[in-house]
Scaffold this motif. Structure first.
Motif, PDB file in Angstrom:
ATOM      1  N   PHE A 192     -13.703 -11.659 -27.340  1.00 17.56           N
ATOM      2  CA  PHE A 192     -15.071 -11.756 -27.844  1.00 17.56           C
ATOM      3  C   PHE A 192     -15.944 -10.683 -27.201  1.00 17.56           C
ATOM      4  CE2 PHE A 192     -19.370 -13.692 -27.457  1.00 17.56           C
ATOM      5  CZ  PHE A 192     -19.687 -13.732 -28.795  1.00 17.56           C
ATOM      6  N   VAL A 193     -15.767 -10.517 -25.903  1.00 16.98           N
ATOM      7  CA  VAL A 193     -16.521  -9.485 -25.181  1.00 16.98           C
ATOM      8  C   VAL A 193     -16.191  -8.110 -25.761  1.00 16.98           C
ATOM      9  CG1 VAL A 193     -16.641  -8.289 -22.970  1.00 16.98           C
ATOM     10  CG2 VAL A 193     -16.930 -10.753 -23.062  1.00 16.98           C
ATOM     11  N   PHE A 245     -24.613   0.574 -31.930  1.00 15.17           N
ATOM     12  CA  PHE A 245     -26.066   0.640 -31.725  1.00 15.17           C
ATOM     13  C   PHE A 245     -26.407   1.786 -30.773  1.00 15.17           C
ATOM     14  CE2 PHE A 245     -28.313  -3.132 -33.499  1.00 15.17           C
ATOM     15  CZ  PHE A 245     -27.252  -3.676 -34.182  1.00 15.17           C
ATOM     16  N   GLY A 261     -15.456  -7.480 -28.793  1.00 17.90           N
ATOM     17  CA  GLY A 261     -16.225  -7.392 -30.025  1.00 17.90           C
ATOM     18  C   GLY A 261     -17.673  -7.043 -29.758  1.00 17.90           C
ATOM     19  N   LEU A 262     -18.256  -7.735 -28.778  1.00 16.27           N
ATOM     20  CA  LEU A 262     -19.645  -7.448 -28.390  1.00 16.27           C
ATOM     21  C   LEU A 262     -19.809  -5.974 -28.029  1.00 16.27           C
ATOM     22  CD1 LEU A 262     -21.084 -10.170 -25.990  1.00 16.27           C
ATOM     23  CD2 LEU A 262     -22.315  -9.034 -27.795  1.00 16.27           C
ATOM     24  N   LEU A 263     -18.863  -5.480 -27.219  1.00 15.53           N
ATOM     25  CA  LEU A 263     -18.955  -4.085 -26.778  1.00 15.53           C
ATOM     26  C   LEU A 263     -18.791  -3.139 -27.961  1.00 15.53           C
ATOM     27  CD1 LEU A 263     -16.894  -4.307 -23.465  1.00 15.53           C
ATOM     28  CD2 LEU A 263     -19.369  -4.059 -23.691  1.00 15.53           C
ATOM     29  N   SER A 289     -19.650  -3.672 -31.160  1.00 18.43           N
ATOM     30  CA  SER A 289     -20.889  -3.607 -31.934  1.00 18.43           C
ATOM     31  C   SER A 289     -21.953  -2.845 -31.159  1.00 18.43           C
ATOM     32  CB  SER A 289     -21.403  -5.015 -32.231  1.00 18.43           C
ATOM     33  OG  SER A 289     -20.571  -5.643 -33.160  1.00 18.43           O
ATOM     34  N   MET A 290     -21.975  -3.076 -29.862  1.00 16.25           N
ATOM     35  CA  MET A 290     -22.968  -2.390 -29.034  1.00 16.25           C
ATOM     36  C   MET A 290     -22.762  -0.880 -29.095  1.00 16.25           C
ATOM     37  SD  MET A 290     -23.140  -0.876 -25.804  1.00 16.25           S
ATOM     38  CE  MET A 290     -22.380  -1.628 -24.381  1.00 16.25           C
ATOM     39  N   ALA A 327     -10.337  -6.011 -31.098  1.00 16.78           N
ATOM     40  CA  ALA A 327     -11.600  -6.670 -31.443  1.00 16.78           C
ATOM     41  C   ALA A 327     -12.742  -5.675 -31.423  1.00 16.78           C
ATOM     42  CB  ALA A 327     -11.884  -7.807 -30.467  1.00 16.78           C
ATOM     43  N   PHE A 377     -15.081  -5.118 -34.689  1.00 12.90           N
ATOM     44  CA  PHE A 377     -16.526  -5.379 -34.671  1.00 12.90           C
ATOM     45  C   PHE A 377     -17.292  -4.070 -34.849  1.00 12.90           C
ATOM     46  CE2 PHE A 377     -17.691  -9.767 -33.557  1.00 12.90           C
ATOM     47  CZ  PHE A 377     -16.437 -10.321 -33.433  1.00 12.90           C
TER      48      PHE A 377
END
Lengths: 805, 805
Positions: B619-620, B630, B622-624, B626-627, B722, B726
């Motif tokens: 999950f982390v 950005f 994935g977060l990274l 998407s980040m 992931a 993401f």
């Protein structure tokens, strides 16, 4: 129109050229004659009320005592904090309301706010009732989980429990919003009045008013869940022979979380659209076109703007924080119960009730923090205005230190188990991780939005080359500001998970199981000072309103200076609270996600431990989830844009049709602006709100059918899981982007207004005002709505899980 | 400085008051005296060249013939299309260059573009060589897959193959970029000159020039992969006893894709920053502050702006489309090979080489489309200017119809297998899904960015209430525009997968396996008209440049009118190509993702079929991921903002120090602006580029170590998967948002300039110009860079997979 013009031409307005005597607008009268429950409760029939209250309390304590001593402790703390909050109101209301012109302005604001609140919550309650029927219908026709069946729970009971929890959650969320607004429309004028005497006193009134609603909101979230838990416990005969296990009980509470987030979503959307449409509309014509200052009484949209602060920031934020806390308590309780079951812990109630205790302590330590802010400076007065931020920060530091102590205490009390004697210490460290995360979030948000630091100064510098470069720089700043929070969140998820994983708690096969609960404890740690954070947040709009009243009633410059400083501090605390809220939402969503998977596994009666994004449909679910965030943000922003355009057109019309307004010879029609904004924001909140609620249900249901025809088991549930997960990640990033960009634009403008880079009125300032205007819907409509959306998606999928299977 | 001023004060400039005779700037001379390989190749030694060419061709055909007749077919088509493209260049170059003032401007543009290209590609090639060393090092110390080992492949061979493929990919990508720019800096002046005679002729020259580079780019991607494939086939003795299977061969080609996307990323970043920094800088001072028209010779940044069109739009887009096609061909070949192996298809080469054949047909049918646009109108000339969009659209429709036919033919030819006699028909339907998706994407982009439709008109209306509402409306429009494309992509992924799944192809256990290959075929369908799409895209900047030259050389209004119309059409085709590119990237990323999982499974020697986002570390990841999107967008936008500010300051300085510029009495120093933009964009492209390359490697490596210490197998590979997934989803959405918002702002401004809502010079127009400025880095820097980033992430993880294990 004609007789309005006649009214406007009446002599008196010309006599006192710098203000208008009667701000209360007739046009809005039909809406404002509202039955004020609170006034009735507080005024008449005090004895009857007292008797009823004691009777109720007796019943509650009796049920609590039959459930667990921990529940009795929670009840006691909550009731004490309610008493304390009553003391705080009394104290605030005892302050003087200042001269009549202030009271008139304040009355107009209050009428507008209460009128909008009543209409808005009327709409919301109708939708909630409709949804309750849908839930009832779904639950009457679904199967129960094997555990539930074996415990003798019937379908109708399960349906009734879920619907009752949903409605109670919705009601409490509504009350939380109302309380936030109720106190702020009363405190604003008292802060303005106190600002004429001393900055410190004004600060104290604003903080105590904020503290009142913070204590009520947090206390209500805690006591609501505790009462539901205890009632279900006693009613269903939990833990007795042949009935439900206590570890399964928290799953029955999800309706409460969903009800809370449902109301919060619409409250935030409606309020957010209201406040920013009025603000943007007022600024575009007032500041930019006519060149009159903010909150000038000549601006026809000024009352609508001030009303907006109350319905948007106070009411909506109250509902938002309420649902945050409720959702997080429930998800942590579910995880605690699941883990206790897996590890066969002798007395699981400590693990389940841990979140309630943490928030009870939160009430205690935040009260200490609130009361640590005194009305008189510690030493002799040297400068006329102290830095209010430093005072608030001192209180926050005190609260943080206390929270570390009480958190350690609670873990030792509730999470100690013979099976893993050192587990409590690992969990205490998880809590510490959460507290540090909260602190880091507050610091990062400050770094990116405070003009003392590099980013906002660079943004201000970009304004010197025009509107375009200001917007480009702001957008880049906002996008960039997502990086550090994501790194912090990533670090805290991984470290809390591993602290929990290595706590020594193992399931029957010897596998470590504490990881997820560790993350839950970290979330609790992050939220362990929620009441104080909410106090600081509520302080902002009250100070903003007070400033507006001071400006409109044309008080001397020195008074305006005091409220200006308070207002600026309020901007910073508002921004940091948002950082805090999104951080906790990120952690909590991960918990709710696990709870969803547990729930699906329980219903489907097969393991559901993986969400495999290599399956095309699941990947598509993820795509749709992220897209939902983009579309929702689009609709939230465009709602503000459209409504603001209506305001702009109305204000322009008034300036043209009533040329005397600019010389204070004619009175603007405030009521019309208020009415326009109110009806437009009610209309505009429906589309994004419906999108958020309908799309996960529709996607889950569609893919369930597709899965049925293609023989793919649990396809609907899997697709919804991916949708939820991707929406969460995109939502966190988008909310961080919107909040930070908005805050930075606001403060870049403020920085230029301090005289930097040309100061007020320069081309650079105009570019910065454009940025501020763009930032308004970002930071106060779309951003905060996304916080709620993330958690609402998690709770809606939990409650609606049966229809995806 | 002083002698510059002296130069500026020389008499001649005052004599011809509306233009400056010598646009070529001395200040830039050191950079532009470049060794022009192409000129040498085309000019001298023609016979030697011819002999060398025939020798090379002989070798290539010999190797091809030893591999497969399909390869021979591919070679033949590519070579024919190269011959055709040489004819097109000759044709374009035979057109007259117009009067000397045009030639001078064009020369200045060419010098600037070629100088920047040389420096930029110098930097890129150094970085590519460094990376090649890193790859060599990694591959020398890694293990081979069991299949590779059993086939006798040695580590050093594998390392050499990967590095050689990487370098060849990088080189071809560089050439693709150069070709795009080479023709555009020559065609621009010829289009301007033709515009003095007829709109139709100008259109034809621009289309044929675009067609030349499109044929070269697509042809080079196809022939490059075909040559690599055939060489490896012959060299490694594939399919002979004891050596490698042909189904494993495509995995050796990934280096080519990575090399291509590596160069494309930096080309797009550097070019994108260059073009938009110059554009924004020129507009902010020229249009907004001084009120002079676009491309006015008095603006010191005007040559830099025109150079930017060539290095940003032509060179970068050439490299971008090259890597798109290369990456997609390779991933489809890998999937085809994997499926053929699983299904034990007797002759797998049809499945593997299918993408090469599709693109060979692409070359043929796109040529037909290009030649269908004639220099003379069909009937008698009625209006002076026909709608060029309609002409281009007619060509596109013809190409689409032909592509449906050739696609059906190819599937029957190559994908027919005895094991599943009707499979080819299912795959033909997949192709149709892809073609329809491409068409839908083009239509949706047009709907959101063309001012004939509602969204842009609403945006223009929002400009009437100021800069702020314009930006809010544009941002909402962009965010909203992500919804329909995502729905289309979702639908096409699911339907192509199911068409493939039900094709009748099964593995040895009887499980259907064609699903993923169905998605691959749909991607091929989407790209089956790539060369025509690229032609339309290249047409845009050539027309834009021609318009600039016409404006700068002060041609009569009627000529400017013609180039204006062509320019407007170019804007639309540019926007639609971006929609098309992002749609195909979305489909392709899903393929590359599967290829990555296959690769990891092959190396780790255990199944890797799931990416479970319920694991906290995943999950982390994935977060990274998407980040990363950005942060990358933030840095790309802020690079433009910063560079534009430098331009603004320089232009302002020149206007102050040379007051005669405004009256055509002094010549602006174009060269200084060109030099400033060039050096700034080279500096600024490094940070986002490095982020994109380093972060997946760093994350994978870190979590691999973490996984090692916590006993979690394959953790690094899972987290990277992931992250990739993401990042892809967020990247698609972000790119759609940025591209569409930018395009819509641009056209809203154009709509107002047609006279609507107050027309040019009104307050509304000023607000629209702000929106256009903001949209520039969105649509031409960050957005297109994200397309490349998405695919580069996929190829980098493929190549670097060994270090995550």
């Amino acid at each position: 129109m004609d007789d309005e013009l006649e009214n406007g031409n009446l002599g008196p307005y010309a006599d006192r050229p710098r203000t208008f005597p009667n701000m209360r607008s007739k046009a809005y009268n039909p809406l404002v004659r509202t039955l004020n429950i609170f006034r009735i409760l507080m005024g008449i029939n005090f004895r009857v009320l007292l008797i009823l209250l004691f009777l109720g309390l007796g019943v509650v304590f009796y049920i609590g005592a039959r459930t667990s001593p921990i529940i009795v402790f929670v009840f006691s703390v909550c009731i004490m904090s309610f008493l304390l909050s009553i003391y705080l109101t009394k104290w605030v209301l005892s302050k003087d309301e200042g001269p009549p012109e202030m009271v008139q302005i304040s009355d107009a604001i209050r009428d507008g706010a209460e009128g909008f609140f009543r209409t808005q919550y009327g709409t919301i309650s109708k939708m909630a009732l409709l949804l309750a029927l849908v839930i009832l219908f779904i639950y009457l026709f679904r199967n129960l989980t094997p555990q539930q069946e074996s415990s003798g729970l019937r379908r109708s009971t399960s349906a009734f429990i879920t619907v009752a929890a949903f409605l109670l959650g919705a009601l409490c969320s509504g009350i939380a919003g109302y309380v936030g607004m109720w106190v702020s429309v009363r405190a604003n004028v008292r802060v303005s009045s106190a600002a004429r005497r001393s900055a410190r006193e004004a600060l104290q009134i604003a903080v105590r008013a904020g503290g009142f609603s913070a204590l009520v909101v947090v206390g209500m979230a805690v006591i609501g869940i505790a009462i539901l838990y205890a009632t279900f416990y006693v009613w269903l005969g939990v833990d007795s022979q042949g009935s439900m296990k206590v570890t399964d009980l928290p799953l029955l509470l999800v309706g409460y979380g969903f009800g809370a987030s449902f109301v919060a979503l619409f409250a935030q959307l409606g309020g957010g659209i209201y406040t920013k449409a009025a603000d943007v509309g007022a600024d575009l014509v007032g500041k930019v076109e006519q060149g009159i200052p903010e909150d000038d009484p000549r601006n026809p949209a000024v009352i609508a703007d001030l009303v907006g602060d109350n319905v948007g920031d106070c009411a909506a934020r109250g509902a938002d924080l309420f649902e945050s806390i409720a959702a997080e308590i429930i998800s942590a309780m579910i995880l605690g119960g699941t883990m206790a079951r897996h590890c066969k812990i002798e007395d699981p109630s400590g693990f389940i009730l841990f979140p309630l205790v943490i928030h009870s302590f939160d009430l205690v330590i935040s009260s200490v923090g609130i009361f640590s802010i005194r009305g008189k400076p510690d030493s002799s007065l040297k400068s006329p205005i102290e830095d209010p931020m430093a005072i608030l920060q001192k209180g926050y530091s005190l609260t943080i230190v206390l929270s570390v102590l009480t958190f350690g205490l609670s873990t030792r009390w509730l999470l100690y188990t013979e099976r893993a004697p050192s587990a409590w210490f690992n969990f205490a460290l998880c809590g510490l991780v959460g507290i540090i995360t909260a602190y880091a979030f507050v610091w990062i948000t400050k770094y990116y939005t405070d003009y003392k630091h590099e980013p906002v100064r660079t943004l201000a510098l970009a304004s010197t080359t025009g509107h375009g470069t200001n917007i480009i720089a702001g957008v880049s700043l906002g996008l960039e500001s997502t990086a550090l929070p994501v790194l912090v969140i990533s670090l805290s998820i991984v470290s809390a998970f591993w602290l929990g994983h290595t706590s020594g708690l193992v399931d029957k096969d010897g596998n470590p199981t504490g990881g997820l609960f560790g993350t839950a404890v970290a979330t609790m740690g992050m939220l362990s000072t929620a009441a104080y954070i909410l106090t600081m947040d509520m302080f902002g709009p009250i100070a903003d309103n007070a400033g507006g009243i001071v400006e409109m009633s044309q008080q001397p410059e020195s008074v305006r200076e005091i409220t200006d400083v308070l207002d600026a501090v309020g901007n910073t605390t508002k921004a940091t609270t948002k950082g805090f809220a999104i951080g906790s939402a990120a952690l909590a969503s991960f918990l709710l996600f696990s709870a969803y998977m547990d729930e699906v596994a329980a219903f489907a009666q097969e393991p559901f431990k993986q969400v495999d994004i290599a399956i095309p449909e699941v990947f598509v679910g993820g795509l749709l989830g992220s897209m939902l965030i983009f579309l929702f943000s689009a609709w939230a922003c465009s709602a503000v844009g459209r409504t603001a355009q209506e305001v702009v057109n109305e204000v322009r019309r008034q300036f043209i049709e009533r040329p005397g307004i600019m010389d204070y010879k004619e009175k603007p029609d405030y009521g019309r602006c208020v009415a326009i904004v109110a009806s437009a924001s009610l209309r505009e909140m429906i589309k994004p709100g419906a999108l958020a609620i309908v799309s996960p249900i529709a996607v889950g249901f569609l893919f369930r059918i597709l899965g049925y025809y293609t023989g793919h088991l649990l396809l609907g549930a899997k697709v919804v899981a991916a949708m939820l997960m991707f929406a969460t990640v995109s939502g966190i990033l988008m909310a961080l982007f919107l909040n930070t960009a908005g805050g930075a634009w606001d403060n870049a403008k403020k920085y230029i207004e301090t005289g930097a880079l040309g100061g007020k009125g320069s081309e650079c300032h105009k570019a910065a005002v454009t940025g501020d205007t763009v930032g308004d819907p970002f930071k106060d409509t779309a951003g905060p709505s996304l916080h709620v959306l993330i958690k609402m998606l998690a709770t809606i999928t939990l409650v609606m899980a049966p229809i995806f299977l």
